[in-house]
Enzyme design. Structure first.
Site, PDB file in Angstrom:
ATOM      1  N   ARG A  68       0.442 -13.015 -15.191  1.00 14.73           N
ATOM      2  CA  ARG A  68       0.771 -12.956 -13.757  1.00 14.73           C
ATOM      3  C   ARG A  68       2.114 -12.262 -13.524  1.00 14.73           C
ATOM      4  O   ARG A  68       3.081 -12.475 -14.233  1.00 14.73           O
ATOM      5  CB  ARG A  68       0.834 -14.388 -13.212  1.00 14.73           C
ATOM      6  CG  ARG A  68       1.226 -14.433 -11.763  1.00 14.73           C
ATOM      7  CD  ARG A  68       1.329 -15.856 -11.268  1.00 14.73           C
ATOM      8  NE  ARG A  68       2.095 -15.813 -10.037  1.00 14.73           N
ATOM      9  CZ  ARG A  68       1.846 -16.562  -8.970  1.00 14.73           C
ATOM     10  NH1 ARG A  68       0.889 -17.436  -8.995  1.00 14.73           N
ATOM     11  NH2 ARG A  68       2.576 -16.440  -7.899  1.00 14.73           N
ATOM     12  N   LYS A 127      -5.353 -19.869  -6.753  1.00 18.97           N
ATOM     13  CA  LYS A 127      -5.200 -20.398  -5.383  1.00 18.97           C
ATOM     14  C   LYS A 127      -4.447 -19.412  -4.483  1.00 18.97           C
ATOM     15  O   LYS A 127      -4.870 -19.114  -3.372  1.00 18.97           O
ATOM     16  CB  LYS A 127      -4.452 -21.744  -5.399  1.00 18.97           C
ATOM     17  CG  LYS A 127      -5.128 -22.821  -6.219  1.00 18.97           C
ATOM     18  CD  LYS A 127      -4.365 -24.137  -6.188  1.00 18.97           C
ATOM     19  CE  LYS A 127      -2.988 -24.071  -6.789  1.00 18.97           C
ATOM     20  NZ  LYS A 127      -2.950 -23.808  -8.243  1.00 18.97           N
ATOM     21  N   ARG A 183       7.714 -15.222 -13.098  1.00 15.31           N
ATOM     22  CA  ARG A 183       8.344 -16.453 -12.609  1.00 15.31           C
ATOM     23  C   ARG A 183       8.956 -17.275 -13.743  1.00 15.31           C
ATOM     24  O   ARG A 183       8.469 -17.234 -14.858  1.00 15.31           O
ATOM     25  CB  ARG A 183       7.288 -17.305 -11.888  1.00 15.31           C
ATOM     26  CG  ARG A 183       7.391 -17.260 -10.402  1.00 15.31           C
ATOM     27  CD  ARG A 183       6.188 -17.807  -9.700  1.00 15.31           C
ATOM     28  NE  ARG A 183       5.715 -19.109 -10.162  1.00 15.31           N
ATOM     29  CZ  ARG A 183       4.639 -19.708  -9.652  1.00 15.31           C
ATOM     30  NH1 ARG A 183       3.963 -19.124  -8.683  1.00 15.31           N
ATOM     31  NH2 ARG A 183       4.231 -20.866 -10.103  1.00 15.31           N
ATOM     32  N   ARG A 187      -0.805 -32.705  -4.055  1.00 16.30           N
ATOM     33  CA  ARG A 187      -0.871 -32.590  -5.513  1.00 16.30           C
ATOM     34  C   ARG A 187      -0.863 -33.954  -6.190  1.00 16.30           C
ATOM     35  O   ARG A 187      -0.914 -34.022  -7.409  1.00 16.30           O
ATOM     36  CB  ARG A 187       0.360 -31.818  -5.973  1.00 16.30           C
ATOM     37  CG  ARG A 187       0.026 -30.540  -6.693  1.00 16.30           C
ATOM     38  CD  ARG A 187       1.323 -29.825  -6.890  1.00 16.30           C
ATOM     39  NE  ARG A 187       1.283 -28.813  -7.864  1.00 16.30           N
ATOM     40  CZ  ARG A 187       1.269 -27.518  -7.559  1.00 16.30           C
ATOM     41  NH1 ARG A 187       1.208 -27.123  -6.316  1.00 16.30           N
ATOM     42  NH2 ARG A 187       1.316 -26.638  -8.515  1.00 16.30           N
ATOM     43  N   ARG A 224       2.842 -27.892 -17.206  1.00 15.76           N
ATOM     44  CA  ARG A 224       2.227 -27.824 -15.862  1.00 15.76           C
ATOM     45  C   ARG A 224       0.758 -28.232 -15.931  1.00 15.76           C
ATOM     46  O   ARG A 224       0.244 -28.911 -15.049  1.00 15.76           O
ATOM     47  CB  ARG A 224       2.367 -26.406 -15.288  1.00 15.76           C
ATOM     48  CG  ARG A 224       3.777 -26.098 -14.795  1.00 15.76           C
ATOM     49  CD  ARG A 224       3.985 -24.622 -14.571  1.00 15.76           C
ATOM     50  NE  ARG A 224       3.198 -24.060 -13.482  1.00 15.76           N
ATOM     51  CZ  ARG A 224       2.996 -22.751 -13.310  1.00 15.76           C
ATOM     52  NH1 ARG A 224       3.516 -21.885 -14.158  1.00 15.76           N
ATOM     53  NH2 ARG A 224       2.286 -22.324 -12.305  1.00 15.76           N
TER      54      ARG A 224
END
Ligand code: AP5
Length: 209
Positions: A123, A13, A156, A88, A167
């Site tokens: 990531r 996203k 992160r 969400r 998640r």
């Protein structure tokens, strides 16, 4: 043009939103980025949000909805915006509808779970300019350093394997029902996210017309 980017964590996203910002000259509003900024600045909201984010849980609707409405009311959203990570939950979507904010399209990025886990694991983020990299799929020119501003890249806090798995669980139970919610409203545009970044962006452009 007011657009929502919907999809599981790590599907791409943020990466797609950054390309849309350049192409359409409208801002990306990432509730994740706004919350991380609040945590960094140790605001009241940030201090409340941190424990949920660290565990991979959603921050309570009441906190996020107020923050989002304040952001969308700002002048730079007058020509449109890209909502990245909001809504969400069904209550967040209903509050958006109730506030009279018009949505023109909902882009749903679709990929199987094994692709998502691989993307999240690789990531890397620039803490200064927000650029997103992947160690294999879109690596920086110099390992560990942002191409755009030269800052050292970070992983992160919510990228630990146990937090990633929570998640994804939270996505399936609380966020996935939004696909049906927006399909019923005839706003949903499903995009295959298992393609190179530029091909995903081209499909989004085509879907938006
Ligand atoms: P948030 O920051 O929104 O994170 P997320 O949705 O979990 O998603 P990510 O940012 O990790 O992934 P992404 O889909 O943007 O993928 P990306 O482009 O980085 O939320 C964080 C937390 O904040 C939540 O857990 C929650 O606690 C809280 N929060 C936020 N909003 C909330 C809300 N509305 N309500 C309540 N709580 C909220 O891509 C991933 C990787 O894949 C990158 O390395 C990228 O380079 C690579 N990649 C991307 N596209 C491709 C491609 N096509 N091919 C190959 N690699 C690709």
């Amino acid at each position: 043009m007011n657009t929502i980017l919907l999809g599981p964590p790590g599907v791409g996203k943020g990466t797609a939103a950054k390309r849309m910002v350049s192409a359409y000259e409208i801002p990306q509003i990432s509730t994740g980025d706004l919350l991380r900024e609040a945590v960094k600045n140790q605001t009241e909201l940030g201090m409340q949000a941190k424990k949920y984010m660290d565990a991979g849980e959603l921050v309570p609707d009441a906190l996020v909805i107020g923050m989002l409405k304040d952001r969308v009311a700002r002048e730079d959203c007058a020509k449109g915006f890209i909502l990245d990570g909001f809504p969400r939950t069904i209550p967040q979507a209903e509050s958006l509808d109730a506030s009279g904010i018009r949505i023109d399209a909902v882009i749903s990025l679709v990929a199987p779970e094994e692709v998502i886990v691989e993307r999240l694991g690789g990531r890397r983020d620039c803490p200064k300019c927000g650029a997103i990299y992947h160690v294999k799929n879109s690596p920086p020119k110099k390992e560990g350093i942002c191409d755009q501003c030269g800052t050292a890249l970070i992983t992160r806090d919510d990228q630990k394997p146990e937090v990633i798995s929570n998640r994804l669980k939270v996505y399936r139970t609380q966020t996935e029902p939004l696909i049906g919610y927006y399909r019923k409203k005839n706003l949903l545009k499903e995009i295959n996210a298992v393609q190179p970044i530029e091909a995903v962006f081209k499909d989004i452009q085509r879907a938006l017309g």
